[in-house]
Scaffold this motif. Sequence first.
Motif, PDB file in Angstrom:
ATOM      1  N   ALA A 251       0.982  -1.232   0.056  1.00 25.59           N
ATOM      2  CA  ALA A 251      -0.353  -0.098  -0.049  1.00 25.59           C
ATOM      3  C   ALA A 251       1.145   1.308   0.109  1.00 25.59           C
ATOM      4  N   ARG A 252       2.210   1.189   0.156  1.00 26.13           N
ATOM      5  CA  ARG A 252       2.987   2.246   0.282  1.00 26.13           C
ATOM      6  C   ARG A 252       3.172   3.229  -1.090  1.00 26.13           C
ATOM      7  N   SER A 253       2.932   4.351  -1.164  1.00 26.76           N
ATOM      8  CA  SER A 253       3.837   4.977  -1.757  1.00 26.76           C
ATOM      9  C   SER A 253       4.982   5.201  -2.051  1.00 26.76           C
ATOM     10  N   TRP A 254       5.577   5.458  -3.244  1.00 21.37           N
ATOM     11  CA  TRP A 254       6.939   5.137  -3.165  1.00 21.37           C
ATOM     12  C   TRP A 254       7.631   6.712  -3.926  1.00 21.37           C
ATOM     13  N   SER A 255       8.878   6.828  -3.508  1.00 26.36           N
ATOM     14  CA  SER A 255       9.601   8.353  -3.518  1.00 26.36           C
ATOM     15  C   SER A 255       9.235   8.393  -5.310  1.00 26.36           C
ATOM     16  N   ALA A 256       9.153   9.810  -5.994  1.00 32.77           N
ATOM     17  CA  ALA A 256      10.153   9.414  -7.506  1.00 32.77           C
ATOM     18  C   ALA A 256      10.857   8.802  -7.964  1.00 32.77           C
ATOM     19  N   GLY A 257      11.244   8.259  -8.902  1.00 32.50           N
ATOM     20  CA  GLY A 257      12.600   7.919  -9.009  1.00 32.50           C
ATOM     21  C   GLY A 257      13.190   6.470  -8.966  1.00 32.50           C
ATOM     22  N   SER A 258      12.419   6.120  -7.736  1.00 30.48           N
ATOM     23  CA  SER A 258      12.889   4.428  -7.611  1.00 30.48           C
ATOM     24  C   SER A 258      11.295   3.334  -7.872  1.00 30.48           C
ATOM     25  N   ASP A 259      11.833   2.253  -8.248  1.00 31.99           N
ATOM     26  CA  ASP A 259      10.909   1.305  -8.480  1.00 31.99           C
ATOM     27  C   ASP A 259      11.114  -0.478  -7.684  1.00 31.99           C
ATOM     28  N   LEU A 260       9.984  -0.191  -5.969  1.00 31.85           N
ATOM     29  CA  LEU A 260       9.999  -1.705  -5.908  1.00 31.85           C
ATOM     30  C   LEU A 260       8.755  -2.287  -5.806  1.00 31.85           C
ATOM     31  N   THR A 261       8.752  -2.654  -5.875  1.00 32.06           N
ATOM     32  CA  THR A 261       7.923  -3.538  -5.722  1.00 32.06           C
ATOM     33  C   THR A 261       7.779  -5.049  -5.446  1.00 32.06           C
ATOM     34  N   SER A 262       7.197  -5.933  -4.705  1.00 30.50           N
ATOM     35  CA  SER A 262       6.837  -7.173  -4.469  1.00 30.50           C
ATOM     36  C   SER A 262       7.386  -7.743  -5.808  1.00 30.50           C
TER      37      SER A 262
ATOM     38  N   VAL B 252      19.295   3.634  -9.734  1.00 32.87           N
ATOM     39  CA  VAL B 252      19.777   2.460  -8.318  1.00 32.87           C
ATOM     40  C   VAL B 252      19.683   3.432  -6.714  1.00 32.87           C
ATOM     41  N   THR B 253      20.480   4.118  -6.620  1.00 34.97           N
ATOM     42  CA  THR B 253      20.008   5.468  -5.455  1.00 34.97           C
ATOM     43  C   THR B 253      18.724   5.672  -4.844  1.00 34.97           C
ATOM     44  N   ALA B 254      17.650   5.895  -5.721  1.00 29.88           N
ATOM     45  CA  ALA B 254      16.724   6.409  -5.763  1.00 29.88           C
ATOM     46  C   ALA B 254      16.132   4.518  -5.353  1.00 29.88           C
TER      47      ALA B 254
END
Length: 367
Positions: free
Chosen positions: A297-308, A332-334
């Motif tokens: 449910a978390r909203s992520w910061s721009a530029g990052s791409d984290l998923t299950s 990668v840093t994001a």
Amino acid sequence: MPNRDWTFLLDTPAFPADAYAPLADQLAAILGTRNDVLLIQAEAVLALEAVATSLARPDLTALNIVTSPYGSWFGGWLSRGGAQVSNLQAAPAKPITIEAVEAALDAEPDIQILAVVHAESASGILNPLEEIVALAKKRGIVTVVDAVASVGGHALEVDRLGIDIAVIGPQKSLAGPAGLSAISISKAAWAFLDHDNPPRDSMLSLIDQKKQWLEKGRGALPGTPAPLEFYALRAALQRVEQEGIANIVARHKRAASATRSALQALGATLWVEKDQASALVTTAILPEKIALNDFAARSWSAGSDLTSGVGPGAERLVRFNHTGRRASREPVTANIDAYISLLKHFNVAHDAIPAHSALTKTFEGPN
Ligand SMILES: *Cc1c(COP(=O)(O)O)cnc(C)c1O
């Protein structure tokens, strides 16, 4: 997404008839092959389905290695066509072991076709492709490799390894369009495809492609090819050529290595060892303190791409995407910064400073 004017995508001229063969040749060079390369006018899942559908017949025996939903589908398409399929399932979301493949081949000496995915972007694993293909070659088995995700992210040497059929897509590591794909096909594979009752007059027919394109001198593709996709593929391959495929592979390797070392510095548990990890995405186990629903449910910061993770066994994995244009320092840093903010939010103990030094060290150090 900026508010672009999309009307400039309308009224595109047809893709020139004599420009398809050079695209196939560029792809052949990327794959390190002298085999025929077919251009498929659809996303890579259709190319995979076309391979399975065109190979399948009632007296075909296949060993199908399953390390993600894609492998399950491939086995399903072969079975649908009447083939006798043994599905060899790896431990959930893990790579297959070479011992398991050898045991399966020993148990079924009549296997004619072996299918395997190279690297999985669903779970971040890498299968031991070279060893698997070598085992198959020794027994005269025709090999089919789903290299859709891996091409550009890992070295893929079709002729050196002796891969008979390789399916690729431009939309992952090569950072190209998603509406096209390609298949390389060896002589031995053509012998299997040219059976008594192959599909004909079908988008899933590789024999149609052979008759309508290869044997007609590789000019215009049949039907009305989507010009936007082909122009985009041409641009993507020009960019690939400028950077060099070896440099693109190295860039993915560095992105993976940076992500892994930063995660280790943060106390994360990586899902697989380095030699079993794909360079496309990195996966780590979600800390126990964090509920899966809260993570999703978390909203992520721009530029990052984290998923299950995707698929059975991958549900509690955090997947750090560093594929294609994302295989570089900024994304990668994001990703790592987004993960740090997740840890902060859920009060998981960590130290951000060594993670950032690990990133600096990997991106500024020697290869
Ligand atoms: C991405 C991918 C495909 C293509 O499937 P889409 O999800 O439709 O892009 C096929 N096989 C593998 C291993 C992939 O990673």
